[in-house]
Design an enzyme around this catalytic site. Structure first.
Site, PDB file in Angstrom:
ATOM      1  N   GLU A 277       0.835  -1.219   0.000  1.00 32.04           N
ATOM      2  CA  GLU A 277       0.000   0.000   0.000  1.00 32.04           C
ATOM      3  C   GLU A 277       0.864   1.263   0.000  1.00 32.04           C
ATOM      4  O   GLU A 277       0.557   2.235  -0.692  1.00 32.04           O
ATOM      5  CB  GLU A 277      -0.944   0.016   1.205  1.00 32.04           C
ATOM      6  CG  GLU A 277      -1.968  -1.113   1.244  1.00 32.04           C
ATOM      7  CD  GLU A 277      -2.876  -1.133   0.025  1.00 32.04           C
ATOM      8  OE1 GLU A 277      -3.165  -0.047  -0.527  1.00 32.04           O
ATOM      9  OE2 GLU A 277      -3.277  -2.229  -0.398  1.00 32.04           O
ATOM     10  N   ASP A 358       3.862  -4.197  -5.758  1.00 34.36           N
ATOM     11  CA  ASP A 358       4.453  -5.465  -5.311  1.00 34.36           C
ATOM     12  C   ASP A 358       5.980  -5.368  -5.317  1.00 34.36           C
ATOM     13  O   ASP A 358       6.641  -5.802  -4.371  1.00 34.36           O
ATOM     14  CB  ASP A 358       4.016  -6.623  -6.221  1.00 34.36           C
ATOM     15  CG  ASP A 358       2.614  -7.129  -5.876  1.00 34.36           C
ATOM     16  OD1 ASP A 358       2.068  -6.686  -4.848  1.00 34.36           O
ATOM     17  OD2 ASP A 358       2.078  -7.957  -6.632  1.00 34.36           O
TER      18      ASP A 358
HETATM   19 ZN   LIG Z   1      -2.572  -2.726  -4.746  1.00 35.49          ZN
END
Ligand SMILES: [Zn+2]
Length: 411
Positions: A277, A358
């Protein structure tokens, strides 16, 4: 009814959209029973895998029934000049354009909500219940409906009234004022979403001091991210499915974790989800999405301003007295292929951003806890591990689990 060429174009758009959607659904459904990719064999055991197959098939069949029902209803409504009928009712109460527009949209929204309610009731209390996801009580369901409608009436009604007023006062220039209004409104809601909207539906509590908070703070400090606002939300009030999200910016930025997420994941996995996030924030995805949606809104409003005063729009829906509110609906239907297209492009960007977030988590924290958290989350929501590529391409805002695991594990 006196059907115009534009009427047939609208019907064609609705029918073609339905057919394309059903083809994609069917393609996707054909792959429900594909063998699970080797990298993901540890997500489900045999019993859970069978359960996930049942869940997918049940939802597929249910979706087929609801969308067919809604197609038939829409076509019948259009064929019987439903909009003319509703417009006449609205005009019987007032001759003020704002009041007429409010009554008109009020009836349409309330009507479609009433028709949809039995379906969402079935979805929640029969399907989600059967698969063990549902935690919503009947009281919560009713309150949610009530609050949702009230918010729609106040916010949607308020915005609509202002936009109709802009149109009355400034003619085709209304789009600039409407754009400014929508821009201010969406920046404001983006900023204060967690403070103003969330509390209407959920309870949020600051994450209490302890191991998890220390680990999160240690990570946030290591990447120079000022994160003092971490909240736990009672998602378990409605469903066992877990989630985490980022909202606001500047001094209002905060991370919200579902209590279900905190229960399902280990501390390391939660930090990894959080790092993902933070990645969205650091890579400026949140600002990008906000600006992109503002530009798209501006473009749409500009195109709307070119066509809105043309009586052909209202006439296409069988409404004799041309008006802004009926024109808006006709425009919305005609514009839907373009909004499908922009949605498709936005999904493409969104999937790119997921990889970047990621990667950010991988580079600033660790990849394995993120892999295991994604697997747990997929397992706990009985996700489809073998979606059809075309379906992913059109509908997925996130890459598939397999793609994300591959990306996280590549050197
Ligand atoms: Zn995401």
């Amino acid at each position: 009814m006196n059907a115009t060429p534009l009427f047939y174009i609208i019907i064609a758009i609705i029918v073609i959209d339905f057919i394309v959607d059903k083809i994609l659904d069917a393609l996707n459904a054909k792959h429900y029973n594909d063998p699970i990719p080797e990298k993901l064999t540890d997500v489900y055991d045999q019993v859970e895998y069978q359960k996930s197959q049942d869940y997918k098939t049940t939802n597929y069949k249910f979706g087929l029934i609801t969308s067919t029902f809604s197609l038939v209803l829409t076509l019948v409504f259009l064929g019987l000049d439903g909009f003319e009928f509703v417009d006449t009712i609205a005009r019987s109460y007032s001759d003020h354009p704002i009041i007429i527009a409010l009554i008109f949209f009020g009836i349409i929204m309330l009507g479609s909500d009433l028709i949809n309610t039995p379906f969402s009731y079935y979805q929640t209390f029969v399907i989600e219940e059967r698969f063990g996801f549902n935690k919503t009580t009947k009281a919560t369901f009713i309150m949610d409906k009530f609050k949702g409608l009230l918010m729609m009436a106040l916010i949607g009604g308020g915005l609509l009234a202002l936009i109709v007023w802009f149109y009355d006062v400034t003619g085709t220039h209304f789009w600039l004022y409407a754009w400014a209004l929508v821009a201010v409104f969406s920046i404001f809601t983006n900023m204060f979403y967690a403070r103003l909207i969330v509390p209407i539906f959920n309870k949020q509590t600051p994450l209490e001091a302890g191991d998890l908070r220390d680990k999160i703070s240690a990570y946030a400090n290591s990447v120079g991210f000022n994160l003092d606002k971490i909240f736990i939300i009672d998602g378990s009030k409605r469903s066992t499915k877990a989630n985490a999200y980022f909202s606001g910016f500047g001094s209002e930025k905060r991370v919200t974790l579902y209590d279900t997420l905190v229960n399902d994941l280990e501390d390391e996995e939660i930090v990894a989800v959080l790092a993902h996030e933070v990645g969205h924030y650091k890579k400026k995805h949140i600002i990008f999405n906000l600006i992109a949606s503002l530009l798209l809104t501006g473009l749409t409003l500009f195109i709307l301003s070119i066509f809105i005063s043309n009586p052909l729009l209202s006439n296409a829906l069988g409404v004799d007295i041309p008006s802004f509110h009926v024109g808006l609906i006709a425009f919305g239907l005609l514009y839907s292929p373009i909004s499908e297209l922009t949605g498709f492009v936005m999904n493409h960007f969104s999937r790119k951003f997921e990889y970047q977030a990621d990667d950010y988590a991988k580079n600033t924290y660790k990849s394995e806890p993120l892999v295991s958290s994604l697997k747990k989350l997929s397992k706990n929501s009985l996700s489809n591990l073998t979606p059809h590529p075309a379906y992913v391409w059109v509908h997925y805002s996130h890459p598939t689990l397999l793609e994300r695991v591959r990306n996280l594990r590549k050197n």
